[in-house]
Write a protein that holds these residues in place. Structure first.
Motif, PDB file in Angstrom:
ATOM      1  N   LEU A 225     -26.993  -0.783  18.759  1.00  0.00           N
ATOM      2  CA  LEU A 225     -26.381  -0.837  17.434  1.00  0.00           C
ATOM      3  C   LEU A 225     -25.770  -2.196  17.155  1.00  0.00           C
ATOM      4  O   LEU A 225     -25.728  -2.651  16.013  1.00  0.00           O
ATOM      5  N   GLY A 226     -25.295  -2.854  18.217  1.00  0.00           N
ATOM      6  CA  GLY A 226     -24.716  -4.176  18.061  1.00  0.00           C
ATOM      7  C   GLY A 226     -23.343  -4.150  17.410  1.00  0.00           C
ATOM      8  O   GLY A 226     -22.704  -3.107  17.304  1.00  0.00           O
ATOM      9  N   GLU A 227     -22.880  -5.314  16.965  1.00  0.00           N
ATOM     10  CA  GLU A 227     -21.555  -5.433  16.376  1.00  0.00           C
ATOM     11  C   GLU A 227     -21.577  -5.271  14.857  1.00  0.00           C
ATOM     12  O   GLU A 227     -20.556  -5.007  14.240  1.00  0.00           O
ATOM     13  N   GLU A 228     -22.746  -5.461  14.257  1.00  0.00           N
ATOM     14  CA  GLU A 228     -22.816  -5.453  12.807  1.00  0.00           C
ATOM     15  C   GLU A 228     -22.651  -4.039  12.249  1.00  0.00           C
ATOM     16  O   GLU A 228     -22.971  -3.048  12.903  1.00  0.00           O
ATOM     17  N   LEU A 229     -22.173  -3.994  11.019  1.00  0.00           N
ATOM     18  CA  LEU A 229     -22.017  -2.720  10.328  1.00  0.00           C
ATOM     19  C   LEU A 229     -23.346  -2.346   9.681  1.00  0.00           C
ATOM     20  O   LEU A 229     -23.888  -3.113   8.886  1.00  0.00           O
ATOM     21  N   PRO A 230     -23.926  -1.176  10.030  1.00  0.00           N
ATOM     22  CA  PRO A 230     -25.203  -0.790   9.411  1.00  0.00           C
ATOM     23  C   PRO A 230     -25.067  -0.690   7.897  1.00  0.00           C
ATOM     24  O   PRO A 230     -23.990  -0.419   7.361  1.00  0.00           O
ATOM     25  N   ALA A 231     -26.176  -0.899   7.196  1.00  0.00           N
ATOM     26  CA  ALA A 231     -26.151  -0.862   5.729  1.00  0.00           C
ATOM     27  C   ALA A 231     -25.646   0.478   5.211  1.00  0.00           C
ATOM     28  O   ALA A 231     -24.877   0.537   4.254  1.00  0.00           O
ATOM     29  N   HIS A 232     -26.070   1.583   5.858  1.00  0.00           N
ATOM     30  CA  HIS A 232     -25.662   2.893   5.359  1.00  0.00           C
ATOM     31  C   HIS A 232     -24.193   3.190   5.627  1.00  0.00           C
ATOM     32  O   HIS A 232     -23.657   4.173   5.116  1.00  0.00           O
ATOM     33  N   ALA A 233     -23.539   2.354   6.461  1.00  0.00           N
ATOM     34  CA  ALA A 233     -22.105   2.540   6.725  1.00  0.00           C
ATOM     35  C   ALA A 233     -21.245   1.840   5.678  1.00  0.00           C
ATOM     36  O   ALA A 233     -20.028   1.820   5.794  1.00  0.00           O
ATOM     37  N   ARG A 234     -21.905   1.289   4.637  1.00  0.00           N
ATOM     38  CA  ARG A 234     -21.184   0.660   3.536  1.00  0.00           C
ATOM     39  C   ARG A 234     -21.599   1.304   2.211  1.00  0.00           C
ATOM     40  O   ARG A 234     -21.990   0.607   1.272  1.00  0.00           O
ATOM     41  N   PRO A 235     -21.533   2.616   2.123  1.00  0.00           N
ATOM     42  CA  PRO A 235     -21.998   3.275   0.896  1.00  0.00           C
ATOM     43  C   PRO A 235     -21.002   3.093  -0.233  1.00  0.00           C
ATOM     44  O   PRO A 235     -19.816   2.861   0.000  1.00  0.00           O
ATOM     45  N   PRO A 236     -21.462   3.227  -1.475  1.00  0.00           N
ATOM     46  CA  PRO A 236     -20.531   3.179  -2.602  1.00  0.00           C
ATOM     47  C   PRO A 236     -19.654   4.428  -2.625  1.00  0.00           C
ATOM     48  O   PRO A 236     -19.972   5.445  -1.994  1.00  0.00           O
ATOM     49  N   LEU A 237     -18.556   4.352  -3.350  1.00  0.00           N
ATOM     50  CA  LEU A 237     -17.637   5.474  -3.448  1.00  0.00           C
ATOM     51  C   LEU A 237     -18.334   6.719  -3.984  1.00  0.00           C
ATOM     52  O   LEU A 237     -18.013   7.846  -3.576  1.00  0.00           O
ATOM     53  N   SER A 238     -19.303   6.525  -4.877  1.00  0.00           N
ATOM     54  CA  SER A 238     -20.007   7.672  -5.455  1.00  0.00           C
ATOM     55  C   SER A 238     -20.719   8.484  -4.382  1.00  0.00           C
ATOM     56  O   SER A 238     -20.770   9.720  -4.452  1.00  0.00           O
TER      57      SER A 238
END
Length: 475
Positions: A225-238
Motif C-alpha cells: 500500500l505504501g505511504e501514499e493515500l489511495p484515491a478512494h480514501a479521499r472521497p467527497p463529502l457526498s
C-alpha cells in the motif's frame, strides 16, 4: 453501496479511471483468501484477533505497514463495537474500497456466526454442552497463550519509551483494580497524548507514519500500500453521506419494520431495539458490556436463566470471531423461549440472525463514514500523538483481558475482594485445574520458546483436551 458513490471516489480530481486496477497490485481474490484465513484463526478475543491480522497483513504479506496498522487500530479502539472486526473492515476498505471492507468484515464474523448458531441449537435441544466443552477444553489453553503473545507483540510495537510504558501500566491499574470505564481511559489517554504532541514532547511523537520504524517494525514505505493515500480514501463529502445513509437504512430499516409490524413487546422487537442500543454504547469490547447484557437478558427480559450467560461466553471464547458474538446466543435463546406462533428452533435461528445483524451492521457505518477522514489526518502530529497514547493505554487494557481470561481458564472459582476502594479478583488456590495449567504451560512454551505457529498450537491443544476428557470422563 458500491455504485456511483464509489465510482465518484475513484474518479476524483486525481484523474484515476474507474477501471484502473489498484496501484498496490494485490488481487482481490488473494485478499479474499487472506481474509478467510484471518476469520478461521480469529480465536482469543480482540487481542488474539488483532495479533492474527498483524502477523498476516503486516509481517507476512507486508500489505500495510506498522504505522498505518496502528493508526487504523487506534481509530477502531475509539468506536463502539468489536474493534478487531472494525479493523478488518478498515484495512479491507483501504486495499479494495467498499467491496474490500464488506468482504473483510463479513468473513470475519461468518465462522463464529455459524459455530455459535450450531452450538446454540445443541444447547437448546439437549440442555447442556458437555460434549462441546470437551471439544474445546484444550482450545482455551491455546487461546490464553495466543492472547499473552499478542500482549507482548503489540506492547513491543506501542510501548517505545518509559512514558508509554507508564501509561499502559496506569491503564491496567485503572481498569483492573479500580474498575474505571474503558471510554474514560481512552479519553484520558487521548487527551494526554494530544497535549503532549501539541507541546512537541518527543516521548509522545511516536505514532507518525513517516518516521523510521523501530526494531523490526515494517515501515509503510516498504509495503504494497505504501505511504501514499489511495484515491478512494479521499472521497467527497457526498460519498460519505451516501454510504452513511445506506448503512443506516440497512441497520435501522429492519428494526423499524419489526417494531411497526410486531410491536415493542414482541420478542423480535425487544431483540432488535435492545441490541441496536447496545451497538451504540458497547465501547471497550465484549467484556465491557457483558454485565449489562447479562443483567438485561436475565432480569429485564427473561431470555436467559442465571448462569447461562457464562455458557454462552464459553461458546464465544472457544469459537472464531469476536467475543461479542455471545449476543447471538442471547438472542437465540430469547426467541427460542418466546417463539410466538413459530416453531421454537426456527424462532431461535431468526432471533440469532436478527441479533447478529443489528450488532455488526453498525460497524460498517462507523468505518465507511469515518475512515476517509481519519486517513487524511495521518500526518497530523498532535492527533498521531493522541492515537499513539491511546494504543499504549490499550496495551494495559488488553493485559487486563489476558489476566481475566487466565484466571477463569486456570481456576474454577474466582472471588472478588474489595479493600481500600480496590476490587481484586482473587482465585481460590484449591480450585486450580491441573489439566488446564499443564496445557497452558505447554502452549506458552510452544508459542514463546519454539515459535510454533498459531494453527498447530490450536490443533494440538484441542486434540490434547479431547483426549484428556475422553480418558477422565469417558465421553
Amino acid at each position: 453501496m458500491t455504485g456511483t458513490g464509489e465510482a465518484r471516489a475513484d474518479g476524483m480530481a486525481e484523474g484515476v479511471a474507474v477501471s484502473t486496477p489498484p496501484a498496490h497490485g494485490i488481487p482481490f481474490a488473494e485478499a479474499v483468501r487472506v481474509w478467510a484465513r484471518v476469520a478461521a484463526l480469529s480465536f482469543g478475543g480482540p487481542a488474539g484477533q488483532i495479533a492474527v491480522m498483524h502477523k498476516l497483513l503486516v509481517e507476512e504479506k507486508r500489505w500495510v505497514g506498522e504505522a498505518r496498522f496502528l493508526h487504523a487500530l487506534n481509530y477502531c479502539m475509539l468506536l463502539p463495537g468489536p474493534e478487531a472486526q472494525q479493523l478488518a473492515i478498515y484495512i479491507g476498505w483501504l486495499l479494495h474500497k467498499t467491496r474490500g471492507g464488506l468482504v473483510a468484515g463479513t468473513l470475519f464474523v461468518l465462522p463464529g456466526f455459524l459455530a455459535i448458531m450450531a452450538l446454540s441449537i445443541v444447547y437448546a435441544v439437549f440442555g447442556q454442552v458437555g460434549l462441546v466443552q470437551a471439544l474445546f477444553f484444550g482450545l482455551k489453553a491455546a487461546v490464553l497463550a495466543i492472547v499473552l503473545e499478542a500482549v507482548v507483540r503489540i506492547g513491543r510495537r506501542a510501548l517505545k519509551n518509559r512514558v508509554m510504558v507508564g501509561l499502559a501500566a496506569a491503564a491496567f491499574v485503572a481498569i483492573f483494580f479500580l474498575g474505571v470505564p474503558f471510554p474514560l481511559i481512552v479519553l484520558a489517554a487521548g487527551l494526554i497524548g494530544y497535549l503532549g504532541g501539541r507541546a512537541g514532547h518527543p516521548d509522545f511523537l511516536v505514532g507518525g507514519g513517516h518516521g523510521p520504524a523501530a526494531g523490526r517494525a515494517v515501515a509503510d514505505a516498504g509495503t504494497a500500500l505504501g505511504e501514499e493515500l489511495p484515491a478512494h480514501a479521499r472521497p467527497p463529502l457526498s460519498w460519505s453521506l451516501e454510504v452513511a445513509g445506506a448503512c443506516l437504512l440497512l441497520w435501522l430499516g429492519p428494526v423499524l419494520l419489526i417494531l411497526l409490524t410486531l410491536g415493542h413487546d414482541h420478542v423480535f422487537g425487544q431483540i432488535a431495539l435492545f441490541f441496536s442500543k447496545m451497538a451504540v454504547v458497547s465501547f471497550g469490547g465484549a467484556y465491557a458490556v457483558l454485565a449489562y447484557v447479562a443483567q438485561a437478558a436475565v432480569e429485564s427480559y427473561g431470555w436467559l436463566r442465571p448462569g447461562e450467560m457464562l455458557d454462552g461466553l464459553g461458546m464465544a471464547e472457544t469459537t472464531p470471531g469476536p467475543l461479542i458474538m455471545v449476543t447471538q446466543f442471547v438472542g437465540f435463546m430469547g426467541a427460542f423461549r418466546e417463539p410466538g406462533g413459530l416453531p421454537p428452533l426456527l424462532a431461535g435461528v431468526l432471533g440469532g440472525v436478527l441479533t447478529t445483524w443489528v450488532t455488526f451492521v453498525p460497524c460498517f457505518l462507523w468505518i465507511f463514514a469515518g475512515a476517509p477522514f481519519v486517513e487524511t489526518l495521518r500526518g497530523n502530529r498532535a492527533l498521531s500523538a493522541a492515537l499513539a497514547t491511546i494504543t499504549a493505554a490499550v496495551v494495559g487494557v488488553i493485559l487486563n483481558l489476558a489476566v481475566w481470561f487466565a484466571l477463569h481458564v486456570l481456576f474454577a472459582e474466582v472471588h472478588e475482594v474489595r479493600a481500600l476502594g480496590l476490587t481484586l479478583p482473587v482465585p481460590v488456590p484449591a480450585s486450580i485445574d491441573p489439566a488446564s495449567l499443564t496445557l497452558t504451560m505447554a502452549a506458552l512454551l510452544a508459542v514463546f520458546r519454539f515459535k510454533v505457529g498459531m494453527l498447530p498450537v490450536l490443533a494440538a491443544c484441542s486434540a490434547a483436551g479431547i483426549l484428556y476428557r475422553l480418558v477422565t470422563i469417558g465421553l
